[in-house]
Each structure stands twice: as C-alpha cells, then as structure tokens.
Design a protein around this motif. Sequence first.
Motif, PDB file in Angstrom:
ATOM      1  N   THR A  11      18.043  32.318  26.061  1.00 31.75           N
ATOM      2  CA  THR A  11      18.826  32.702  24.879  1.00 31.75           C
ATOM      3  C   THR A  11      18.268  31.969  23.657  1.00 31.75           C
ATOM      4  OG1 THR A  11      20.571  31.009  24.998  1.00 31.75           O
ATOM      5  CG2 THR A  11      20.956  33.051  26.240  1.00 31.75           C
ATOM      6  N   HIS A  50      14.005  30.157  32.065  1.00 33.06           N
ATOM      7  CA  HIS A  50      14.132  29.475  33.351  1.00 33.06           C
ATOM      8  C   HIS A  50      14.656  30.453  34.384  1.00 33.06           C
ATOM      9  CE1 HIS A  50      18.215  29.374  31.750  1.00 33.06           C
ATOM     10  NE2 HIS A  50      18.642  29.252  32.999  1.00 33.06           N
ATOM     11  N   ILE A  55      29.279  28.154  27.952  1.00 33.82           N
ATOM     12  CA  ILE A  55      28.191  27.629  27.104  1.00 33.82           C
ATOM     13  C   ILE A  55      28.430  28.172  25.696  1.00 33.82           C
ATOM     14  CG2 ILE A  55      25.721  27.519  26.644  1.00 33.82           C
ATOM     15  CD1 ILE A  55      25.140  27.566  29.561  1.00 33.82           C
ATOM     16  N   TRP A 103      27.325  36.789  32.991  1.00 33.15           N
ATOM     17  CA  TRP A 103      27.333  36.136  31.673  1.00 33.15           C
ATOM     18  C   TRP A 103      28.170  37.028  30.765  1.00 33.15           C
ATOM     19  CZ3 TRP A 103      26.150  36.881  26.564  1.00 33.15           C
ATOM     20  CH2 TRP A 103      25.786  35.779  25.779  1.00 33.15           C
ATOM     21  N   HIS A 156      15.427  34.082  32.457  1.00 38.92           N
ATOM     22  CA  HIS A 156      16.229  34.436  31.286  1.00 38.92           C
ATOM     23  C   HIS A 156      16.180  33.339  30.238  1.00 38.92           C
ATOM     24  CE1 HIS A 156      18.872  32.529  34.233  1.00 38.92           C
ATOM     25  NE2 HIS A 156      19.615  32.103  33.233  1.00 38.92           N
ATOM     26  N   ILE A 195      30.673  32.157  31.873  1.00 37.99           N
ATOM     27  CA  ILE A 195      29.646  32.408  32.890  1.00 37.99           C
ATOM     28  C   ILE A 195      30.210  32.058  34.265  1.00 37.99           C
ATOM     29  CG2 ILE A 195      27.348  31.645  33.680  1.00 37.99           C
ATOM     30  CD1 ILE A 195      26.919  30.846  30.598  1.00 37.99           C
ATOM     31  N   ASP A 198      17.525  30.365  37.442  1.00 37.19           N
ATOM     32  CA  ASP A 198      18.643  29.520  37.866  1.00 37.19           C
ATOM     33  C   ASP A 198      18.375  28.848  39.205  1.00 37.19           C
ATOM     34  OD1 ASP A 198      20.122  30.096  35.595  1.00 37.19           O
ATOM     35  OD2 ASP A 198      21.141  31.802  36.516  1.00 37.19           O
ATOM     36  N   GLN A 221      24.761  35.857  38.895  1.00 31.27           N
ATOM     37  CA  GLN A 221      25.432  35.205  37.774  1.00 31.27           C
ATOM     38  C   GLN A 221      25.877  36.257  36.753  1.00 31.27           C
ATOM     39  OE1 GLN A 221      23.857  32.175  34.541  1.00 31.27           O
ATOM     40  NE2 GLN A 221      24.843  31.118  36.240  1.00 31.27           N
ATOM     41  N   THR A 230      18.076  28.226  24.703  1.00 33.82           N
ATOM     42  CA  THR A 230      18.107  27.876  26.130  1.00 33.82           C
ATOM     43  C   THR A 230      16.794  28.435  26.669  1.00 33.82           C
ATOM     44  OG1 THR A 230      20.502  28.185  26.114  1.00 33.82           O
ATOM     45  CG2 THR A 230      19.428  28.031  28.278  1.00 33.82           C
ATOM     46  N   MET A 239      21.564  37.161  25.666  1.00 27.63           N
ATOM     47  CA  MET A 239      20.676  36.952  26.808  1.00 27.63           C
ATOM     48  C   MET A 239      19.426  37.829  26.696  1.00 27.63           C
ATOM     49  SD  MET A 239      21.672  34.763  29.204  1.00 27.63           S
ATOM     50  CE  MET A 239      21.764  35.132  30.957  1.00 27.63           C
ATOM     51  N   ARG A 282      29.020  31.924  19.244  1.00 22.50           N
ATOM     52  CA  ARG A 282      28.639  32.680  20.452  1.00 22.50           C
ATOM     53  C   ARG A 282      29.283  32.026  21.655  1.00 22.50           C
ATOM     54  NH1 ARG A 282      24.070  31.868  24.424  1.00 22.50           N
ATOM     55  NH2 ARG A 282      25.868  30.632  25.089  1.00 22.50           N
ATOM     56  N   ALA A 290      30.101  32.147  25.420  1.00 24.45           N
ATOM     57  CA  ALA A 290      29.712  32.771  26.694  1.00 24.45           C
ATOM     58  C   ALA A 290      30.534  32.162  27.821  1.00 24.45           C
ATOM     59  CB  ALA A 290      28.224  32.560  26.965  1.00 24.45           C
TER      60      ALA A 290
HETATM   61  O1  LIG Z   1      24.278  30.886  27.490  1.00 24.80           O
HETATM   62  C1  LIG Z   1      23.148  30.414  27.381  1.00 24.80           C
HETATM   63  O2  LIG Z   1      22.696  30.076  26.309  1.00 24.80           O
HETATM   64  C2  LIG Z   1      22.276  30.249  28.573  1.00 24.80           C
HETATM   65  C3  LIG Z   1      22.879  30.691  29.850  1.00 24.80           C
HETATM   66  C4  LIG Z   1      21.961  30.417  30.988  1.00 24.80           C
HETATM   67  O3  LIG Z   1      20.794  30.310  30.848  1.00 24.80           O
HETATM   68  C5  LIG Z   1      22.490  30.283  32.318  1.00 24.80           C
HETATM   69  O4  LIG Z   1      23.705  30.364  32.484  1.00 24.80           O
HETATM   70  O5  LIG Z   1      21.705  30.085  33.265  1.00 24.80           O
END
Ligand SMILES: O=C(O)CCC(=O)C(=O)O
Length: 242
Positions: free
Chosen positions: A221, A120, A107, A145, A219, A235, A122, A143, A117, A158, A231, A233
């Motif tokens: 972002t 929520h 992401i 990240w 979580h 994951i 997951d 998960q 983001t 995060m 940025r 990420a």
């Molecule tokens: O990287 C992000 O902005 C969100 C990541 C996230 O919420 C997720 O992987 O569930």
Amino acid sequence: MLNQDFSHSNAVTAQEIEHFARDGFLSLPRLLDDATLQTLRDYYDKIVNKTIVLPGDRQLGGVTRQIMQPSAHIEYFRSNPAIDRAKSIARELLGTQTVEVNFDMLIYKPPMHPKPTPWHQDFAYNAMPFVPAGANMDSGGLQFWVALDNVDVENGCMHFLPGYHQQRLKPHYVYAGEATDAGRLLATQAFGDADLPNAGVSCPLSAGGATVHTYGTPHYTPPNISTNRGRRAYIFNIRRCN
Ligand SMILES: O=C(O)CCC(=O)C(=O)O
C-alpha cells in the motif's frame, strides 16, 4: 489448494473463484451493509483516538499505526456481519465448509501519512524475523482487507502482483523496526521492476468493499498523500479448520 467446483457457489461467482485461483486475490466491491460499516467506524475511531485503549496498539515497523487483535477485547470484532459474509466467501474459495477467523488487526493511515507498506508476502511473517525464501506457501489461509473509507491510490489502497502465490516464498528482509520485535515490518525486492511503488494491480474500493488474498500473494500500500482523507483498514484472516 483452491476449490474448482463451482456448482453450488453463490457468495462469489464461478468466474471470481477462477480469477482468485489464478491471481491470488479478488476485489469485492461490497462486503458490508451500511449499519455494519457505521458500527465498525465508530469502534475504529474510538480506538484510534484512544477513547478505547487497547494493549495491541503499536507502530508497525515504528512507522504505521497498527492495532493488533481488537477481537480479544471488543465483542463486535469477534462476530459481525463482515466476518459472516467473509466466511461464506472463504468457504467457496477454500473449498471447505469449516473455516475460522484466526487473526484480526486494524492498520490506520491518516491524511499525509508518508510511509508505504512495502511489497511483501504475509507468509514471510510466520517466523522471526522472517520465513526463509523457498518455503511452500500452501497454508489454506486468506486475508480480508476491508475498507472503512473510500480508498484509492492517493490514500493508500491495496496493490497486488498476480500469480506469485503459486510459487515459493521470495526472499524477505526487515524493512523497518527491530528484527527481534513482533512489530517489525518486512519487505521483499524479489520482483524486479514489478515491486516498484505503485506497480501491480491497484484495488480502489468504496467504503464497505474489501479485497481478499492468499498468504503468498505479494501486496503493497502506498503512503496516504491526501490532505483530508484518512484510510481505515479492518483486516482479518480466515483459514480452513483442520
Ligand atoms: O493496510 C496496509 O497498509 C497494509 C496491509 C498489509 O500489508 C497486510 O495486512 O498484510
């Protein structure tokens, strides 16, 4: 769900295992060595600038760049030192020797990316358009990240709300995108003031650090409001094998 036997732990400390069980997340200052970080960044940049074109490249909720399952096309995403190290940590957090990677994605929030983001869990993504509230979230999955850039509140690190992973799933809704589209973006507003932007515990990291959370840990972002810091990420999810 979480291992309480600290006797042979060395990938994470006994205290970290305890905090993870209580809060539902951990911040890991260093998951990667420099060579792995560089290799991941090189692949990441080629994917983002489309030197390497992947079929899972899409806009999450129509708003944020998401590349699904790079491991299906690039061997390095199937096996690398970040995954090896994360598996060691997962074995201790989950209390089992047999773990596997079952999902991965990228992401990307470029500088001046205006979209958060939203908050929520997951676990809500496990059904279309979302799992109904009240579900038991004890799924044995984690998960990771991984920050490939230095991240902080300004460029979209995060944020987590501690403790909610021990409860049942909160109500979610489709925040952006079509309810019938796998790329929909889900959100919850179930936490009152706690789910305001930038609430919760922010987890700034140096590049090569990571966070790990359960599928039930709320979580978020923020947008990337920096003018010159992307940025990136990376994951992936690790679960116990049955
Ligand atoms: O990287 C992000 O902005 C969100 C990541 C996230 O919420 C997720 O992987 O569930």
